[in-house]
Design a protein around this motif. Structure first.
Motif, PDB file in Angstrom:
ATOM      1  N   ALA A  78       3.466  -7.164  -8.829  1.00  0.00           N
ATOM      2  CA  ALA A  78       2.833  -7.263 -10.145  1.00  0.00           C
ATOM      3  C   ALA A  78       2.865  -5.901 -10.803  1.00  0.00           C
ATOM      4  O   ALA A  78       2.807  -4.869 -10.114  1.00  0.00           O
ATOM      5  N   PRO A  79       2.956  -5.856 -12.128  1.00  0.00           N
ATOM      6  CA  PRO A  79       2.852  -4.563 -12.815  1.00  0.00           C
ATOM      7  C   PRO A  79       1.463  -3.978 -12.638  1.00  0.00           C
ATOM      8  O   PRO A  79       0.518  -4.681 -12.261  1.00  0.00           O
ATOM      9  N   LEU A  80       1.346  -2.693 -12.895  1.00  0.00           N
ATOM     10  CA  LEU A  80       0.088  -1.993 -12.649  1.00  0.00           C
ATOM     11  C   LEU A  80      -1.101  -2.684 -13.305  1.00  0.00           C
ATOM     12  O   LEU A  80      -2.160  -2.846 -12.688  1.00  0.00           O
ATOM     13  N   GLY A  81      -0.934  -3.140 -14.534  1.00  0.00           N
ATOM     14  CA  GLY A  81      -2.049  -3.742 -15.245  1.00  0.00           C
ATOM     15  C   GLY A  81      -2.511  -5.058 -14.670  1.00  0.00           C
ATOM     16  O   GLY A  81      -3.649  -5.485 -14.921  1.00  0.00           O
ATOM     17  N   ALA A  82      -1.673  -5.704 -13.873  1.00  0.00           N
ATOM     18  CA  ALA A  82      -2.023  -7.004 -13.310  1.00  0.00           C
ATOM     19  C   ALA A  82      -2.370  -6.940 -11.830  1.00  0.00           C
ATOM     20  O   ALA A  82      -2.817  -7.928 -11.250  1.00  0.00           O
ATOM     21  N   MET A  83      -2.170  -5.786 -11.196  1.00  0.00           N
ATOM     22  CA  MET A  83      -2.462  -5.652  -9.770  1.00  0.00           C
ATOM     23  C   MET A  83      -3.967  -5.711  -9.536  1.00  0.00           C
ATOM     24  O   MET A  83      -4.745  -5.098 -10.270  1.00  0.00           O
ATOM     25  N   THR A  84      -4.380  -6.448  -8.505  1.00  0.00           N
ATOM     26  CA  THR A  84      -5.800  -6.576  -8.198  1.00  0.00           C
ATOM     27  C   THR A  84      -6.119  -5.883  -6.882  1.00  0.00           C
ATOM     28  O   THR A  84      -5.231  -5.623  -6.058  1.00  0.00           O
ATOM     29  N   ALA A  85      -7.399  -5.622  -6.679  1.00  0.00           N
ATOM     30  CA  ALA A  85      -7.831  -5.028  -5.413  1.00  0.00           C
ATOM     31  C   ALA A  85      -7.536  -5.956  -4.255  1.00  0.00           C
ATOM     32  O   ALA A  85      -7.197  -5.502  -3.153  1.00  0.00           O
ATOM     33  N   GLU A  86      -7.632  -7.252  -4.496  1.00  0.00           N
ATOM     34  CA  GLU A  86      -7.337  -8.217  -3.432  1.00  0.00           C
ATOM     35  C   GLU A  86      -5.854  -8.167  -3.045  1.00  0.00           C
ATOM     36  O   GLU A  86      -5.509  -8.247  -1.858  1.00  0.00           O
ATOM     37  N   ASP A  87      -4.982  -8.019  -4.046  1.00  0.00           N
ATOM     38  CA  ASP A  87      -3.556  -7.883  -3.760  1.00  0.00           C
ATOM     39  C   ASP A  87      -3.292  -6.650  -2.908  1.00  0.00           C
ATOM     40  O   ASP A  87      -2.517  -6.684  -1.942  1.00  0.00           O
ATOM     41  N   PHE A  88      -3.921  -5.558  -3.280  1.00  0.00           N
ATOM     42  CA  PHE A  88      -3.752  -4.305  -2.536  1.00  0.00           C
ATOM     43  C   PHE A  88      -4.219  -4.476  -1.093  1.00  0.00           C
ATOM     44  O   PHE A  88      -3.521  -4.118  -0.144  1.00  0.00           O
ATOM     45  N   ASP A  89      -5.423  -5.021  -0.926  1.00  0.00           N
ATOM     46  CA  ASP A  89      -5.987  -5.162   0.419  1.00  0.00           C
ATOM     47  C   ASP A  89      -5.137  -6.083   1.285  1.00  0.00           C
ATOM     48  O   ASP A  89      -4.901  -5.805   2.469  1.00  0.00           O
ATOM     49  N   THR A  90      -4.667  -7.182   0.717  1.00  0.00           N
ATOM     50  CA  THR A  90      -3.845  -8.116   1.481  1.00  0.00           C
ATOM     51  C   THR A  90      -2.530  -7.464   1.902  1.00  0.00           C
ATOM     52  O   THR A  90      -2.089  -7.597   3.056  1.00  0.00           O
ATOM     53  N   THR A  91      -1.906  -6.745   0.969  1.00  0.00           N
ATOM     54  CA  THR A  91      -0.626  -6.103   1.259  1.00  0.00           C
ATOM     55  C   THR A  91      -0.759  -5.101   2.395  1.00  0.00           C
ATOM     56  O   THR A  91       0.041  -5.089   3.339  1.00  0.00           O
ATOM     57  N   PHE A  92      -1.770  -4.253   2.333  1.00  0.00           N
ATOM     58  CA  PHE A  92      -1.922  -3.233   3.369  1.00  0.00           C
ATOM     59  C   PHE A  92      -2.440  -3.832   4.678  1.00  0.00           C
ATOM     60  O   PHE A  92      -2.119  -3.329   5.763  1.00  0.00           O
ATOM     61  N   ALA A  93      -3.202  -4.923   4.592  1.00  0.00           N
ATOM     62  CA  ALA A  93      -3.674  -5.575   5.821  1.00  0.00           C
ATOM     63  C   ALA A  93      -2.513  -6.133   6.620  1.00  0.00           C
ATOM     64  O   ALA A  93      -2.483  -6.041   7.850  1.00  0.00           O
ATOM     65  N   VAL A  94      -1.540  -6.711   5.939  1.00  0.00           N
ATOM     66  CA  VAL A  94      -0.397  -7.309   6.629  1.00  0.00           C
ATOM     67  C   VAL A  94       0.660  -6.265   6.978  1.00  0.00           C
ATOM     68  O   VAL A  94       1.162  -6.215   8.095  1.00  0.00           O
ATOM     69  N   ASN A  95       0.994  -5.402   6.021  1.00  0.00           N
ATOM     70  CA  ASN A  95       2.146  -4.514   6.170  1.00  0.00           C
ATOM     71  C   ASN A  95       1.861  -3.222   6.924  1.00  0.00           C
ATOM     72  O   ASN A  95       2.791  -2.593   7.433  1.00  0.00           O
ATOM     73  N   VAL A  96       0.589  -2.808   6.982  1.00  0.00           N
ATOM     74  CA  VAL A  96       0.261  -1.538   7.640  1.00  0.00           C
ATOM     75  C   VAL A  96      -0.773  -1.729   8.752  1.00  0.00           C
ATOM     76  O   VAL A  96      -0.523  -1.382   9.905  1.00  0.00           O
ATOM     77  N   ARG A  97      -1.909  -2.287   8.398  1.00  0.00           N
ATOM     78  CA  ARG A  97      -2.957  -2.460   9.412  1.00  0.00           C
ATOM     79  C   ARG A  97      -2.506  -3.401  10.524  1.00  0.00           C
ATOM     80  O   ARG A  97      -2.777  -3.161  11.712  1.00  0.00           O
ATOM     81  N   GLY A  98      -1.800  -4.462  10.161  1.00  0.00           N
ATOM     82  CA  GLY A  98      -1.332  -5.415  11.165  1.00  0.00           C
ATOM     83  C   GLY A  98      -0.450  -4.784  12.222  1.00  0.00           C
ATOM     84  O   GLY A  98      -0.738  -4.894  13.423  1.00  0.00           O
ATOM     85  N   PRO A  99       0.651  -4.116  11.828  1.00  0.00           N
ATOM     86  CA  PRO A  99       1.489  -3.463  12.839  1.00  0.00           C
ATOM     87  C   PRO A  99       0.742  -2.431  13.677  1.00  0.00           C
ATOM     88  O   PRO A  99       0.993  -2.307  14.881  1.00  0.00           O
ATOM     89  N   LEU A 100      -0.181  -1.705  13.060  1.00  0.00           N
ATOM     90  CA  LEU A 100      -0.938  -0.688  13.792  1.00  0.00           C
ATOM     91  C   LEU A 100      -1.760  -1.328  14.908  1.00  0.00           C
ATOM     92  O   LEU A 100      -1.674  -0.928  16.086  1.00  0.00           O
TER      93      LEU A 100
END
Length: 231
Positions: free
Chosen positions: A80-102
């Motif tokens: 999503a473009p910056l203006g449409a990005m939500t905190a939930e999108d951010f949290d989900t992305t990092f939960a799967v892509n970074v926190r998950g592998p860790l």
């Protein structure tokens, strides 16, 4: 995905939120052996349940107690473009892509054999830019930094940690756009040096090579397998 290697082949534990039964069926049809476990890398209790199930599976099916290869290939892209990005999108992305592998790596660390190989699946978007991919790209860059740090930390145990960075690949990622949309495939193919989008086997073969003895002296590396996208 977790694999327990035998002398003659690689026995696979395939993990996904749906149980990966179709992957197991395909492996068996090709003459291999595999078991499936359920895993949601964004959910820490699910990681622990998958650890128990995986260890039970390799003990009962192959009389094994250690794991030789760990591939962290779960991923999510919420573009999503910056203006449409939500905190939930951010949290989900990092939960799967970074926190998950860790935390998946942390959970299986006591069970990794000396000389084991870990591969984290990143993205070519950690190198080049594209509109509306800022959070996804940032998560993959973070995963690559994590890869280097773990390579240094786990090196004394002989454990290699590397990252593979695919480019546009025809999988079901992002709704299967790169697999199912002719227009998308044509556009992305024009951006690659080799003139096409990747296929799943292109990435799988690169991972298989990276975890083999042929790459025994490589750790902490980012290896891009993108067909030369946006060079």
């Amino acid at each position: 995905m977790v694999a327990a290697a035998s002398i003659r082949s690689v026995n696979v534990i395939a993990a996904s939120r749906g149980g990966a039964g179709d992957v197991v069926d395909e492996i068996v049809e090709l003459g291999g052996e595999a078991v499936a476990v359920r895993l949601d890398v964004a959910n820490l209790p699910s990681i622990e349940a998958a650890r128990v199930a995986a260890l039970t599976g390799i003990r009962e099916k192959w009389n094994a107690t250690t794991i030789d290869v760990l591939v962290n290939n779960a991923g999510v892209g919420l573009f999503a473009p910056l203006g449409a990005m939500t905190a939930e999108d951010f949290d989900t992305t990092f939960a799967v892509n970074v926190r998950g592998p860790l935390f998946l790596t942390q959970a299986f660390l006591p069970h990794l054999a000396k000389g084991a190989a870990i591969v984290n699946v990143s993205s070519s978007l950690s190198r080049h830019v594209s509109p509306a991919t800022s959070v996804y790209a940032a998560s993959k860059k973070a995963l690559e930094a994590l890869t280097r740090s773990l390579a240094a930390e786990l090196g004394p145990r002989g454990i290699r940690v590397n990252s593979i960075a695919p480019g546009p690949t025809a999988t079901d990622f992002n709704g299967g756009a790169m697999r199912d949309s002719d227009a998308t495939r044509e556009t992305l193919s024009a951006q690659t040096a080799l003139g096409r989008v990747g296929e799943p086997d292109d990435i799988a073969d690169a991972i298989a090579a990276l975890v083999s003895g042929d790459f025994r002296w490589a750790t902490g590396e980012r290896i891009e397998v993108s067909g030369g996208v946006l060079l």
